[in-house]
Design a protein around this motif. Sequence first.
Motif, PDB file in Angstrom:
ATOM      1  N   THR A  58       0.556  -1.297  -0.104  1.00 25.65           N
ATOM      2  CA  THR A  58      -0.404  -0.446  -0.006  1.00 25.65           C
ATOM      3  C   THR A  58       0.668   1.670   0.018  1.00 25.65           C
ATOM      4  O   THR A  58       0.595   2.532   0.013  1.00 25.65           O
ATOM      5  CB  THR A  58      -1.112   0.148   1.154  1.00 25.65           C
ATOM      6  OG1 THR A  58      -1.497  -1.109   1.264  1.00 25.65           O
ATOM      7  CG2 THR A  58      -1.878   1.467   1.524  1.00 25.65           C
ATOM      8  N   HIS A  59       1.556   1.053   0.826  1.00 26.16           N
ATOM      9  CA  HIS A  59       2.585   2.328   0.589  1.00 26.16           C
ATOM     10  C   HIS A  59       3.422   2.423  -0.454  1.00 26.16           C
ATOM     11  O   HIS A  59       3.860   3.702  -0.591  1.00 26.16           O
ATOM     12  CB  HIS A  59       3.865   2.488   2.298  1.00 26.16           C
ATOM     13  CG  HIS A  59       2.992   2.323   3.708  1.00 26.16           C
ATOM     14  ND1 HIS A  59       2.824   1.977   4.713  1.00 26.16           N
ATOM     15  CD2 HIS A  59       1.616   3.076   3.599  1.00 26.16           C
ATOM     16  CE1 HIS A  59       2.496   2.017   5.608  1.00 26.16           C
ATOM     17  NE2 HIS A  59       1.225   2.509   5.055  1.00 26.16           N
ATOM     18  N   VAL A  60       4.203   1.632  -0.813  1.00 22.69           N
ATOM     19  CA  VAL A  60       4.872   1.589  -2.113  1.00 22.69           C
ATOM     20  C   VAL A  60       4.391   2.673  -3.444  1.00 22.69           C
ATOM     21  O   VAL A  60       4.019   3.276  -4.201  1.00 22.69           O
ATOM     22  CB  VAL A  60       5.274   0.270  -2.653  1.00 22.69           C
ATOM     23  CG1 VAL A  60       6.152   0.038  -3.670  1.00 22.69           C
ATOM     24  CG2 VAL A  60       6.667  -0.429  -1.437  1.00 22.69           C
ATOM     25  N   THR A  61       3.190   1.985  -3.269  1.00 26.78           N
ATOM     26  CA  THR A  61       1.956   2.354  -4.730  1.00 26.78           C
ATOM     27  C   THR A  61       1.571   3.318  -4.138  1.00 26.78           C
ATOM     28  O   THR A  61       1.318   4.236  -5.690  1.00 26.78           O
ATOM     29  CB  THR A  61       0.472   1.128  -4.147  1.00 26.78           C
ATOM     30  OG1 THR A  61       0.968  -0.036  -4.563  1.00 26.78           O
ATOM     31  CG2 THR A  61      -0.261   1.818  -5.320  1.00 26.78           C
ATOM     32  N   LEU A  70      10.549   4.177  -8.014  1.00 28.43           N
ATOM     33  CA  LEU A  70      10.811   2.831  -6.611  1.00 28.43           C
ATOM     34  C   LEU A  70      12.427   2.155  -6.922  1.00 28.43           C
ATOM     35  O   LEU A  70      12.847   2.416  -5.970  1.00 28.43           O
ATOM     36  CB  LEU A  70      10.411   1.617  -8.209  1.00 28.43           C
ATOM     37  CG  LEU A  70       9.935  -0.048  -7.625  1.00 28.43           C
ATOM     38  CD1 LEU A  70       9.517   0.399  -6.043  1.00 28.43           C
ATOM     39  CD2 LEU A  70       9.930  -0.785  -8.409  1.00 28.43           C
ATOM     40  N   ASP A  71      13.136   2.980  -7.784  1.00 33.30           N
ATOM     41  CA  ASP A  71      14.657   3.047  -7.841  1.00 33.30           C
ATOM     42  C   ASP A  71      15.484   3.557  -6.687  1.00 33.30           C
ATOM     43  O   ASP A  71      16.314   3.267  -5.506  1.00 33.30           O
ATOM     44  CB  ASP A  71      15.825   3.106  -8.639  1.00 33.30           C
ATOM     45  CG  ASP A  71      15.284   2.626 -10.546  1.00 33.30           C
ATOM     46  OD1 ASP A  71      15.398   1.360  -9.591  1.00 33.30           O
ATOM     47  OD2 ASP A  71      15.871   2.950 -10.938  1.00 33.30           O
ATOM     48  N   ASP A  72      14.523   4.830  -5.986  1.00 32.01           N
ATOM     49  CA  ASP A  72      15.049   5.560  -4.660  1.00 32.01           C
ATOM     50  C   ASP A  72      14.201   5.038  -3.573  1.00 32.01           C
ATOM     51  O   ASP A  72      15.098   4.666  -2.288  1.00 32.01           O
ATOM     52  CB  ASP A  72      14.112   6.742  -4.746  1.00 32.01           C
ATOM     53  CG  ASP A  72      15.076   7.732  -6.208  1.00 32.01           C
ATOM     54  OD1 ASP A  72      15.995   7.667  -6.482  1.00 32.01           O
ATOM     55  OD2 ASP A  72      14.096   8.797  -6.275  1.00 32.01           O
ATOM     56  N   ILE A  73      13.018   4.481  -3.437  1.00 30.24           N
ATOM     57  CA  ILE A  73      12.570   2.887  -2.425  1.00 30.24           C
ATOM     58  C   ILE A  73      13.532   1.824  -2.522  1.00 30.24           C
ATOM     59  O   ILE A  73      14.079   2.011  -0.441  1.00 30.24           O
ATOM     60  CB  ILE A  73      11.014   2.376  -2.782  1.00 30.24           C
ATOM     61  CG1 ILE A  73      10.116   3.638  -2.717  1.00 30.24           C
ATOM     62  CG2 ILE A  73      10.965   2.010  -1.634  1.00 30.24           C
ATOM     63  CD1 ILE A  73       8.932   3.262  -3.847  1.00 30.24           C
ATOM     64  N   ILE A  99       5.499  -6.302  -5.901  1.00 27.69           N
ATOM     65  CA  ILE A  99       5.030  -5.140  -5.687  1.00 27.69           C
ATOM     66  C   ILE A  99       5.024  -4.375  -7.061  1.00 27.69           C
ATOM     67  O   ILE A  99       4.634  -4.223  -8.013  1.00 27.69           O
ATOM     68  CB  ILE A  99       5.151  -4.541  -4.505  1.00 27.69           C
ATOM     69  CG1 ILE A  99       5.235  -4.821  -3.839  1.00 27.69           C
ATOM     70  CG2 ILE A  99       4.968  -2.702  -5.185  1.00 27.69           C
ATOM     71  CD1 ILE A  99       5.384  -3.826  -2.451  1.00 27.69           C
ATOM     72  N   GLU A 100       6.162  -4.529  -7.849  1.00 32.72           N
ATOM     73  CA  GLU A 100       6.747  -3.623  -9.552  1.00 32.72           C
ATOM     74  C   GLU A 100       6.063  -4.794 -10.017  1.00 32.72           C
ATOM     75  O   GLU A 100       5.718  -4.034 -10.737  1.00 32.72           O
ATOM     76  CB  GLU A 100       8.764  -4.213  -9.372  1.00 32.72           C
ATOM     77  CG  GLU A 100       9.075  -2.834  -9.528  1.00 32.72           C
ATOM     78  CD  GLU A 100      10.914  -3.517 -10.103  1.00 32.72           C
ATOM     79  OE1 GLU A 100      11.191  -2.533 -10.455  1.00 32.72           O
ATOM     80  OE2 GLU A 100      11.230  -4.653  -9.849  1.00 32.72           O
ATOM     81  N   LYS A 101       5.662  -6.248 -10.210  1.00 31.79           N
ATOM     82  CA  LYS A 101       5.897  -6.534 -11.193  1.00 31.79           C
ATOM     83  C   LYS A 101       4.011  -6.343 -11.543  1.00 31.79           C
ATOM     84  O   LYS A 101       2.494  -6.289 -12.557  1.00 31.79           O
ATOM     85  CB  LYS A 101       5.454  -8.333 -10.874  1.00 31.79           C
ATOM     86  CG  LYS A 101       6.565  -8.590 -11.360  1.00 31.79           C
ATOM     87  CD  LYS A 101       7.453  -9.994 -11.233  1.00 31.79           C
ATOM     88  CE  LYS A 101       8.556 -10.174 -11.587  1.00 31.79           C
ATOM     89  NZ  LYS A 101       8.968 -12.098 -11.327  1.00 31.79           N
ATOM     90  N   ALA A 102       3.170  -6.105  -9.689  1.00 26.82           N
ATOM     91  CA  ALA A 102       2.048  -6.062  -9.396  1.00 26.82           C
ATOM     92  C   ALA A 102       1.677  -4.342 -10.309  1.00 26.82           C
ATOM     93  O   ALA A 102       0.643  -5.281 -10.450  1.00 26.82           O
ATOM     94  CB  ALA A 102       1.731  -6.091  -7.445  1.00 26.82           C
ATOM     95  N   VAL A 103       2.450  -3.855  -9.692  1.00 27.17           N
ATOM     96  CA  VAL A 103       1.989  -2.023 -10.593  1.00 27.17           C
ATOM     97  C   VAL A 103       2.617  -1.672 -11.657  1.00 27.17           C
ATOM     98  O   VAL A 103       2.133  -1.000 -12.000  1.00 27.17           O
ATOM     99  CB  VAL A 103       2.872  -1.292  -9.286  1.00 27.17           C
ATOM    100  CG1 VAL A 103       1.858  -1.314  -8.147  1.00 27.17           C
ATOM    101  CG2 VAL A 103       3.809  -1.267  -9.551  1.00 27.17           C
ATOM    102  N   GLY A 104       2.955  -2.787 -12.635  1.00 28.56           N
ATOM    103  CA  GLY A 104       3.335  -2.591 -13.631  1.00 28.56           C
ATOM    104  C   GLY A 104       4.834  -1.437 -13.784  1.00 28.56           C
ATOM    105  O   GLY A 104       4.529  -0.606 -14.577  1.00 28.56           O
ATOM    106  N   GLN A 105       5.382  -1.377 -12.854  1.00 29.23           N
ATOM    107  CA  GLN A 105       6.243  -0.415 -12.690  1.00 29.23           C
ATOM    108  C   GLN A 105       7.703  -0.656 -14.322  1.00 29.23           C
ATOM    109  O   GLN A 105       7.802  -2.029 -15.155  1.00 29.23           O
ATOM    110  CB  GLN A 105       7.028  -0.324 -11.788  1.00 29.23           C
ATOM    111  CG  GLN A 105       8.268   0.633 -12.069  1.00 29.23           C
ATOM    112  CD  GLN A 105       7.839   2.416 -11.372  1.00 29.23           C
ATOM    113  OE1 GLN A 105       6.517   2.228 -11.027  1.00 29.23           O
ATOM    114  NE2 GLN A 105       8.428   3.091 -11.818  1.00 29.23           N
ATOM    115  N   ASN A 106       7.837   0.031 -15.162  1.00 27.12           N
ATOM    116  CA  ASN A 106       8.515   0.204 -16.319  1.00 27.12           C
ATOM    117  C   ASN A 106      10.111   0.122 -15.717  1.00 27.12           C
ATOM    118  O   ASN A 106      10.360   1.317 -15.413  1.00 27.12           O
ATOM    119  CB  ASN A 106       8.428   1.140 -17.214  1.00 27.12           C
ATOM    120  CG  ASN A 106       8.985   1.782 -18.332  1.00 27.12           C
ATOM    121  OD1 ASN A 106       9.517   0.419 -18.873  1.00 27.12           O
ATOM    122  ND2 ASN A 106       9.277   2.345 -19.031  1.00 27.12           N
ATOM    123  N   LEU A 107      10.756  -1.413 -16.193  1.00 21.59           N
ATOM    124  CA  LEU A 107      11.596  -1.227 -15.427  1.00 21.59           C
ATOM    125  C   LEU A 107      12.968  -0.946 -16.413  1.00 21.59           C
ATOM    126  O   LEU A 107      13.898  -0.643 -15.353  1.00 21.59           O
ATOM    127  CB  LEU A 107      11.934  -3.024 -15.535  1.00 21.59           C
ATOM    128  CG  LEU A 107      10.567  -4.135 -14.540  1.00 21.59           C
ATOM    129  CD1 LEU A 107      11.815  -5.919 -14.695  1.00 21.59           C
ATOM    130  CD2 LEU A 107      10.909  -3.061 -13.108  1.00 21.59           C
TER     131      LEU A 107
END
Length: 224
Positions: A58-61, A70-73, A99-107
């Motif tokens: 929840t907090h990351v999202t 995400l890199d900074d987290i 979480i990265e996969k779940a939110v679809g962050q552009n790697l």
Amino acid sequence: MKLASQDTVTSLDADFGAMAIKRGRYAWGLPELTMREKAFVFVAADLCCHNLQFPLQTHVTMALSNGVRLDDIREAIRHLAPFVGYPTAAETLMRLIEIEKAVGQNLDEPAADHGPGRTVELPEQALQNGKALDEGFAAFLREQFEERWGRANLTVAERALCTIATDVLNGTLDQSFHLHVALALENGAGEEKIRAVLRLVSEFGLAKAWRAFAALSDVLAPRS
């Protein structure tokens, strides 16, 4: 303010959901802290309390939806490892991949440029205090400090603020807390930012935050 996962929280229990949403809006809306600072403090609190499932997601999202990378987290987790435990940090990095996969962050998205790292040395008084306890511990303390506090991506002030959160929740309100409050103040994070960190983490431990405010008064008294 729409919070990440607020509908899920409400579905658990309507009364609790209303309380949690009110508290979350207060914490994420604290004007003294930037969204980046709040995100790093929330992550620090999650690691201290081992809240690595729904709360962390929840907090990351929420952080990602407000422009925090995400890199900074991930860098914040590296920084926090000695304060929350390397095993907890490793487990958190594993969860971050999920979480990265779940939110679809552009790697493939390039990392933001926060400038190069710099050398930040452990204050001499802290080093001498460590040596008075144990020479080997002092060497480890110095190594851990100098390995991470000057790295790029997070500023020294951001690192100090999220580390203050670990002091509050770990109850390390003596030399560790004093050091991190001093680092925050000396690197541009004023007293109100530090107080805001304590207000934010009060939802993770009201009594712990209460004690931390008392400790903060003692730290600040000689500076006033």
